[in-house]
Design an enzyme around this catalytic site. Structure first.
Site, short mmCIF file in Angstrom:
data_model
loop_
_atom_site.label_atom_id
_atom_site.label_comp_id
_atom_site.label_asym_id
_atom_site.label_seq_id
_atom_site.Cartn_x
_atom_site.Cartn_y
_atom_site.Cartn_z
N SER A 99 0.84 -1.19 0.00
CA SER A 99 0.00 0.00 0.00
C SER A 99 0.88 1.25 0.00
O SER A 99 2.02 1.22 0.50
CB SER A 99 -0.89 0.02 1.25
OG SER A 99 -1.58 1.24 1.38
N TYR B 80 -3.22 -0.25 10.35
CA TYR B 80 -2.99 -0.56 8.94
C TYR B 80 -1.64 -0.02 8.48
O TYR B 80 -0.88 -0.70 7.80
CB TYR B 80 -4.12 0.04 8.10
CG TYR B 80 -4.11 -0.37 6.66
CD1 TYR B 80 -4.63 -1.60 6.27
CD2 TYR B 80 -3.57 0.46 5.68
CE1 TYR B 80 -4.63 -1.99 4.94
CE2 TYR B 80 -3.56 0.08 4.35
CZ TYR B 80 -4.09 -1.14 3.98
OH TYR B 80 -4.08 -1.53 2.66
#
Length: 312
Positions: free
Chosen positions: A138, A151
């Site tokens: 990501s 996250y």
């Protein structure tokens, strides 16, 4: 002979889009996710796309289940050519507001799950003399933002772990490890997320469709490379984080509050972090099929963030 491709997180979002991209190429697929119901639906879509499909309900946070997944793939198809690891969960909220069990589960799925998939895949590839592991990272594995600490922490660790694998496999002929790191993608991950921020999360612009990431993943399966970015603003955002940290830190919170959190209020809940929610799965998020994201959209978000900052 067609490729044998294992996809984790195949019931939704990037994983489902990647599975369908490989299906259209005639791959033989092994699909993994926690929900048997969602996997069955994904399997039907990929079968209609032309693939031979095996579905194996799997929680990647459990090493034994991942070992069983790779064993099932080898038993059914004789080998595994590509593993795409796309399974992940996220939780919104300030770090201290996210319950311990939810935060720990985000770390377990995203980091330990990646470790489990990597361990089983690399053993498989070394044993059969080659194979490609594609890890979905990501942009948030390269920068930091508020309200997504679990996250962010897990994706930073995933990027580092993947880099270690790339170094360790240099002496293994035929074994490739690739990392793809998308920015915002229109998937159900945001609406499925645990939420302790009080407002429903959404992907901030510019937003890419999941098929764009899937196409890049399919390219990496044929022509592996160490790292591949997907997102028109990724490099600019990364530049700001690395070289203009004071400006980045000043703007990132109001930008998150303006562009990444909607105006829709919501009470605290654990989303799909602790248990799957098959009713919320699918290729696309609550934006539906993605509209074209323009510079005007991004500029409007930035102006809104700036106004919010000035009111403080």
């Amino acid at each position: 002979m067609s490729q044998v491709v294992v996809v984790t997180g195949a019931s939704s979002g990037i994983g489902l889009a990647a599975a369908r991209a490989f299906a259209r190429q005639g791959a033989r697929l092994v699909l993994a996710a926690r929900s048997a119901v969602s996997l069955s639906a994904a399997g039907e879509l990929c079968t209609a796309d032309g693939a031979e499909v095996l579905v194996v309900p799997t929680d990647v946070a459990h090493a034994a289940e991942v070992d069983d997944l790779l064993a099932a793939a080898e038993w059914r198809f004789g080998r595994v050519d590509v593993v795409v690891h796309a399974a992940a969960v996220l939780a919104y909220g300030r770090f201290e507001d996210v319950p311990v069990d939810v935060f720990d589960r985000v770390i377990a799925v995203n980091l330990q799950g990646t470790a489990n998939v990597g361990r089983s895949s690399l053993r498989q590839f070394r044993g059969q003399g080659g194979g490609t592991l594609i890890v979905v990272g990501s942009l948030l594995g390269r920068i930091a933002t508020p309200y997504l600490s679990g996250y962010v922490a897990s994706k930073w660790a995933v990027h580092g772990l993947t880099r270690s694998w790339q170094i360790e496999t240099r002496r293994d002929p035929g074994v490739e490890v690739a990392l793809v790191w998308p920015g915002s993608v229109n998937t159900p991950a945001y609406s499925q997320a645990a939420n302790y921020a009080g407002r429903v999360g959404r992907p901030p612009p510019p937003v890419a469709p999941p098929e764009k990431v899937a196409r890049r993943i399919a390219q990496l399966a044929d022509r592996p490379r160490r790292s591949a970015s997907v997102g028109v603003a990724n490099r600019l955002t990364l530049f700001g984080f690395q070289w203009l940290p004071m400006v980045f830190d000043l703007l990132v919170t109001p930008l998150m509050e303006t562009a990444a959190l909607s105006h829709e209020a919501i009470g605290p809940h654990s989303g799909n972090v602790l248990t799957p929610h098959p009713e919320g799965n699918g290729a696309y998020g609550n934006r539906g099929r993605p509209r074209q994201i323009t510079g005007r959209t991004l500029a409007a978000a930035a102006v809104g963030a700036g106004r919010k900052l000035l009111r403080r």
